[in-house]
Design a protein around this motif. Structure first.
Motif, mmCIF file in Angstrom:
data_model
loop_
_atom_site.group_PDB
_atom_site.id
_atom_site.type_symbol
_atom_site.label_atom_id
_atom_site.label_comp_id
_atom_site.label_asym_id
_atom_site.label_seq_id
_atom_site.Cartn_x
_atom_site.Cartn_y
_atom_site.Cartn_z
ATOM 1 N N ARG A 98 68.672 94.699 50.233
ATOM 2 C CA ARG A 98 67.350 95.213 49.858
ATOM 3 C C ARG A 98 66.613 94.183 49.006
ATOM 4 N N VAL A 99 65.315 94.130 49.183
ATOM 5 C CA VAL A 99 64.466 93.252 48.386
ATOM 6 C C VAL A 99 63.269 94.057 47.902
ATOM 7 N N ALA A 100 63.049 94.053 46.595
ATOM 8 C CA ALA A 100 61.855 94.667 46.010
ATOM 9 C C ALA A 100 60.867 93.542 45.720
ATOM 10 N N LEU A 101 59.757 93.524 46.463
ATOM 11 C CA LEU A 101 58.809 92.418 46.417
ATOM 12 C C LEU A 101 57.458 92.899 45.907
ATOM 13 N N GLY A 102 56.870 92.138 44.992
ATOM 14 C CA GLY A 102 55.535 92.439 44.493
ATOM 15 C C GLY A 102 54.516 91.482 45.074
ATOM 16 N N LEU A 103 53.333 92.005 45.404
ATOM 17 C CA LEU A 103 52.251 91.192 45.945
ATOM 18 C C LEU A 103 50.945 91.571 45.265
ATOM 19 N N CYS A 109 45.978 90.720 52.041
ATOM 20 C CA CYS A 109 44.871 90.555 52.992
ATOM 21 C C CYS A 109 44.926 89.196 53.681
ATOM 22 N N SER A 110 46.066 88.551 53.666
ATOM 23 C CA SER A 110 46.223 87.226 54.253
ATOM 24 C C SER A 110 47.265 87.269 55.362
ATOM 25 N N ASP A 111 47.563 86.109 55.928
ATOM 26 C CA ASP A 111 48.561 86.067 56.988
ATOM 27 C C ASP A 111 49.989 86.168 56.458
ATOM 28 N N LEU A 112 50.141 86.465 55.162
ATOM 29 C CA LEU A 112 51.477 86.761 54.646
ATOM 30 C C LEU A 112 52.058 87.984 55.351
ATOM 31 N N ALA A 113 51.194 88.927 55.757
ATOM 32 C CA ALA A 113 51.662 90.108 56.474
ATOM 33 C C ALA A 113 52.392 89.711 57.753
ATOM 34 N N ARG A 114 51.878 88.684 58.418
ATOM 35 C CA ARG A 114 52.535 88.200 59.637
ATOM 36 C C ARG A 114 53.904 87.619 59.323
ATOM 37 N N ILE A 115 54.020 86.890 58.212
ATOM 38 C CA ILE A 115 55.301 86.297 57.820
ATOM 39 C C ILE A 115 56.317 87.394 57.514
ATOM 40 N N LEU A 116 55.880 88.424 56.804
ATOM 41 C CA LEU A 116 56.788 89.529 56.463
ATOM 42 C C LEU A 116 57.193 90.304 57.714
ATOM 43 N N VAL A 126 67.721 93.958 56.612
ATOM 44 C CA VAL A 126 67.196 93.740 55.263
ATOM 45 C C VAL A 126 65.991 94.662 55.069
ATOM 46 N N SER A 127 66.052 95.472 54.045
ATOM 47 C CA SER A 127 64.950 96.374 53.710
ATOM 48 C C SER A 127 64.079 95.720 52.637
ATOM 49 N N VAL A 128 62.817 95.468 52.971
ATOM 50 C CA VAL A 128 61.874 94.875 52.015
ATOM 51 C C VAL A 128 60.888 95.954 51.594
ATOM 52 N N ARG A 129 60.946 96.315 50.325
ATOM 53 C CA ARG A 129 60.000 97.300 49.788
ATOM 54 C C ARG A 129 58.952 96.552 48.972
ATOM 55 N N THR A 130 57.696 96.730 49.347
ATOM 56 C CA THR A 130 56.618 95.956 48.745
ATOM 57 C C THR A 130 55.731 96.841 47.878
ATOM 58 N N LYS A 131 55.372 96.328 46.701
ATOM 59 C CA LYS A 131 54.424 97.005 45.819
ATOM 60 C C LYS A 131 53.263 96.062 45.528
ATOM 61 N N VAL A 132 52.042 96.575 45.673
ATOM 62 C CA VAL A 132 50.834 95.775 45.475
ATOM 63 C C VAL A 132 50.207 96.152 44.134
ATOM 64 N N ARG A 133 50.099 95.162 43.255
ATOM 65 C CA ARG A 133 49.548 95.387 41.921
ATOM 66 C C ARG A 133 48.788 94.124 41.481
ATOM 67 N N MET A 134 48.099 94.201 40.344
ATOM 68 C CA MET A 134 47.492 93.030 39.743
ATOM 69 C C MET A 134 48.585 92.102 39.220
ATOM 70 N N GLY A 291 48.323 76.809 52.396
ATOM 71 C CA GLY A 291 47.781 78.015 51.779
ATOM 72 C C GLY A 291 47.958 79.206 52.675
ATOM 73 N N LEU A 292 47.342 80.318 52.280
ATOM 74 C CA LEU A 292 47.362 81.544 53.056
ATOM 75 C C LEU A 292 45.955 81.816 53.573
ATOM 76 N N ALA A 293 45.835 81.952 54.874
ATOM 77 C CA ALA A 293 44.523 82.244 55.449
ATOM 78 C C ALA A 293 44.212 83.727 55.279
ATOM 79 N N LEU A 294 42.982 84.024 54.868
ATOM 80 C CA LEU A 294 42.551 85.405 54.770
ATOM 81 C C LEU A 294 42.373 85.982 56.160
ATOM 82 N N VAL A 295 42.784 87.233 56.321
ATOM 83 C CA VAL A 295 42.606 87.932 57.604
ATOM 84 C C VAL A 295 41.203 88.499 57.622
ATOM 85 N N SER A 296 40.429 88.135 58.643
ATOM 86 C CA SER A 296 39.045 88.610 58.720
ATOM 87 C C SER A 296 38.991 89.982 59.386
#
Length: 296
Positions: A98-103, A109-116, A126-134, A291-296
């Motif tokens: 398991r991986v607890a990942l913060g973003l 909103c970038s192509d990181l979603a594609r990588i994940l 592998v279970s990746v649990r993601t939390k989005v915060r500042m 870098g990470l390209a923003l998804v339009s």
């Protein structure tokens, strides 16, 4: 059929083409790819010769890509995604855990979603649990052991020796060209919320030069701040990836913002092979494009 079999789409050339789109030009694409400008130009020219069509629009003042170039870009992203995934699948190991990942919001909103997504397909156990915060909130969660790792923004002078630096960006004061500001009046400030370290810098260190900011708009979303700038409501601090054609960078009258770094910062838990693999894949992918390209 003979005509099709005689032509080839070279992977390195497609990668260069995408880098030009991502970075807005050959020079910056070459820097990100670790190549000379002439090497990148040669790859694109050879691809154009092979396909017998122009991909880049070399006329001043026009769009960067020709219609054929825009069409090929759509395919290039898919081709490179499958190519890289195929290579990784041949070298993958039987990871589990398991991986607890913060973003932060802008990385989701970038192509990181594609990588994940690719990581999940390659490592289904592998279970990746993601939390989005500042970023500031994610730092606290890391310190409390609530996350294994997080991709956060920090000022470059705050980068730790243990951080994995993914890429660096500039931070800019921006406004709409039609917004006029009286010399002696407070500057209308478009701010992220209280947990934003941009805001804290602007309201603390940023005002040491006698500049007075008046917060007139507060929002947790980058999209909301961008919309407010475009509407001419005030000035804001935005990083380079969020600049829009209708924005004007303010170069005088305000303190120069520190540069930014996007880093992977780990928590204090024991070594996690699944996390090590995920971080390595993210770092490798981002290093190819700078870098990470923003998804339009």
């Amino acid at each position: 059929m003979n005509e099709l079999t005689s032509r080839r789409l070279e992977i390195d050339a497609l990668r260069a083409l995408l880098a030009i789109r991502h970075h807005g030009g050959i020079t910056r694409a070459a820097e990100a790819l670790g190549l000379s400008q002439s090497a990148v130009s040669h790859k694109i020219k050879r691809l154009e010769t092979n396909l017998d069509c122009d991909l880049l629009n070399r006329r001043p003042g026009g769009s960067m890509f020709t219609a054929a170039g825009e069409d090929l870009l759509e395919y290039a992203g898919r081709i490179l995604g499958l190519h890289d995934e195929a290579l990784l699948s041949l070298s993958k190991t039987s990871l589990a855990g398991r991986v607890a990942l913060g973003l932060t919001e802008d990385t989701t909103c970038s192509d990181l979603a594609r990588i994940l997504g690719r990581f999940r397909r390659l490592h289904p156990h592998v279970s990746v649990r993601t939390k989005v915060r500042m970023s500031l909130i994610l730092r606290g969660m890391l310190d409390r052991g609530e996350l294994d790792a997080a991709i956060i923004q920090v000022f470059t002078h705050d980068v730790r020796p243990t951080d994995v630096v993914l890429f660096r960006e500039q931070l800019h004061w921006v406004k709409h060209p039609d917004l006029s500001m009286a010399p002696d009046a407070p500057i209308p400030f478009l701010s992220f919320d209280e947990e934003c370290f941009y805001r804290r810098w602007a309201l603390d260190i940023g005002q040491d030069g006698g500049v007075v900011l008046e917060t007139v708009f507060e929002c947790t979303s980058s999209a909301g701040i961008i919309a407010a700038v475009s509407a001419g409501l005030g000035v804001a601090l935005l990083n380079g990836r969020h600049l829009q054609p209708d924005m004007e960078i303010i170069s005088q009258g305000l303190p120069v913002p520190p540069d930014l770094a996007y880093v992977v910062r780990r928590g204090r838990k024991a070594r996690n092979p699944a996390l090590d693999t995920l971080v390595a894949e993210i770092e490798s992918e981002i290093s190819r494009y700078g870098g990470l390209a923003l998804v339009s």
